[in-house]
Design a protein around this motif. Structure first.
Motif, PDB file in Angstrom:
ATOM      1  N   SER A 123       0.855  -1.185   0.000  1.00 15.98           N
ATOM      2  CA  SER A 123       0.000   0.000   0.000  1.00 15.98           C
ATOM      3  C   SER A 123       0.885   1.226   0.000  1.00 15.98           C
ATOM      4  O   SER A 123       1.744   1.377   0.879  1.00 15.98           O
ATOM      5  CB  SER A 123      -0.917   0.004   1.232  1.00 15.98           C
ATOM      6  OG  SER A 123      -1.690   1.181   1.279  1.00 15.98           O
ATOM      7  N   ALA A 147      -4.764  -5.406   0.068  1.00 22.27           N
ATOM      8  CA  ALA A 147      -4.140  -4.130   0.438  1.00 22.27           C
ATOM      9  C   ALA A 147      -5.205  -3.048   0.617  1.00 22.27           C
ATOM     10  O   ALA A 147      -5.150  -2.255   1.565  1.00 22.27           O
ATOM     11  CB  ALA A 147      -3.130  -3.712  -0.622  1.00 22.27           C
ATOM     12  N   GLU A 168      -6.083  -1.144   4.083  1.00 21.19           N
ATOM     13  CA  GLU A 168      -6.010   0.315   4.132  1.00 21.19           C
ATOM     14  C   GLU A 168      -7.329   0.909   4.622  1.00 21.19           C
ATOM     15  O   GLU A 168      -7.347   1.866   5.403  1.00 21.19           O
ATOM     16  CB  GLU A 168      -5.675   0.863   2.742  1.00 21.19           C
ATOM     17  CG  GLU A 168      -5.576   2.379   2.663  1.00 21.19           C
ATOM     18  CD  GLU A 168      -4.441   2.958   3.476  1.00 21.19           C
ATOM     19  OE1 GLU A 168      -4.420   4.188   3.659  1.00 21.19           O
ATOM     20  OE2 GLU A 168      -3.568   2.186   3.927  1.00 21.19           O
TER      21      GLU A 168
END
Length: 276
Positions: free
Chosen positions: A65, A100, A104
């Motif tokens: 990320s 990812a 996040e």
């Protein structure tokens, strides 16, 4: 990581682990059978290699990320010893990107919840502050009112020492009203991160005596005894004088309020090591 039975499990791998370091430096798929191709992975200790073998994985895909490695997607062998196809590898890359994105979003949700909690806490602090200020405003106002009433009722026929003390109490009350107003302004500055403490070497005893004199009329009104134990050899303390004075005003005001009529209020200042 996923096992050969199709089950998923979360395993912690230290960020210092050679596999994590390799994927961080080169965010590409790594096959387990190719582990010994990379010198960085060849140098793994027995414990580090054991941690990787415990995953029972065939393929490792980095989860990144914003250019940072935040996880590793480890997949075990396919059922019935089937090989991973090109389409499988494309799906793994897609799953890594989705993982990812999910991580996040979880991070952002956590930050949002913390922000909401901090805002709620700040609102509670505002309410507590305004309640404390309202309470502290009563102390100098009461001091002024009591002193003024005594002077009015006496018709000016009071001993010189008492007259001087009452006038001093009124003046101190006015000074402290100004301090309370400054507190409100300081709070507004604190909201904009502009509040600064003015810490200087200060005689603590002088502040305690001043506050004791200010609340003297209230103490007399309840026929209380106010005793001060202030050592002459007390060293100066590096503090913000006005903030410290606010604390002492609050403490003595509460003592006066909650001590019964005819009771005793004791104030003792002493040093214990580097602290007071």
């Amino acid at each position: 990581s996923s096992t050969d039975r199709g089950k998923a499990a979360a395993v912690r791998l230290p960020s210092s682990h050679p596999l994590a370091q390799r994927l961080k430096a080169n965010p590409e798929l790594i096959w387990h059978r190719e582990m010994d191709v990379f010198p960085q992975l060849q140098a793994m200790s027995a414990a580090e290699r054991g941690a990787v073998n415990d995953l029972a994985a065939e393929l490792y895909s980095p989860v990144t990320s914003e250019g940072q490695l935040i996880g590793i997607l480890a997949l075990g062998p396919k059922p019935r010893k089937h090989l991973y196809t090109r389409e499988d590898l494309q799906l793994v890359s897609t799953l890594s990107r989705q993982a990812a994105l999910t991580l996040e979003n979880v991070r952002l949700l956590k930050l949002e919840r913390e922000r909401a909690f901090n805002l709620e806490k700040l609102e509670q602090m505002k309410s507590s502050f305004m309640l404390a200020v309202s309470h502290q405003l009563k102390t100098p106002l009461t001091s002024i009112r009591v002193s003024a009433d005594i002077l009015a009722e006496s018709g000016g026929n009071v001993p010189t020492d008492l007259h001087r003390q009452l006038i001093s109490s009124i003046a101190s009350g006015v000074d402290d009203l100004q301090i309370q107003i400054s507190m409100i302004l300081d709070f507004a500055r604190m909201q904009s991160a502009a509040l600064k403490l003015n810490c200087q070497p200060t005689n603590v005893n002088d502040i305690v005596r001043h506050v004791a004199q200010m609340i003297g009329p209230q103490v007399k009104l309840k026929e209380q005894a106010l005793e001060l134990a202030l050592p002459d050899d007390m060293p100066r303390a590096t503090i913000d004088r006005e903030r410290f004075k606010q604390v002492i005003v609050c403490l003595l005001s509460n003592a006066n309020k909650y001590t019964p009529k005819g009771g005793r209020i004791s104030v003792k200042v002493q040093q214990e090591g580097p602290q007071f």
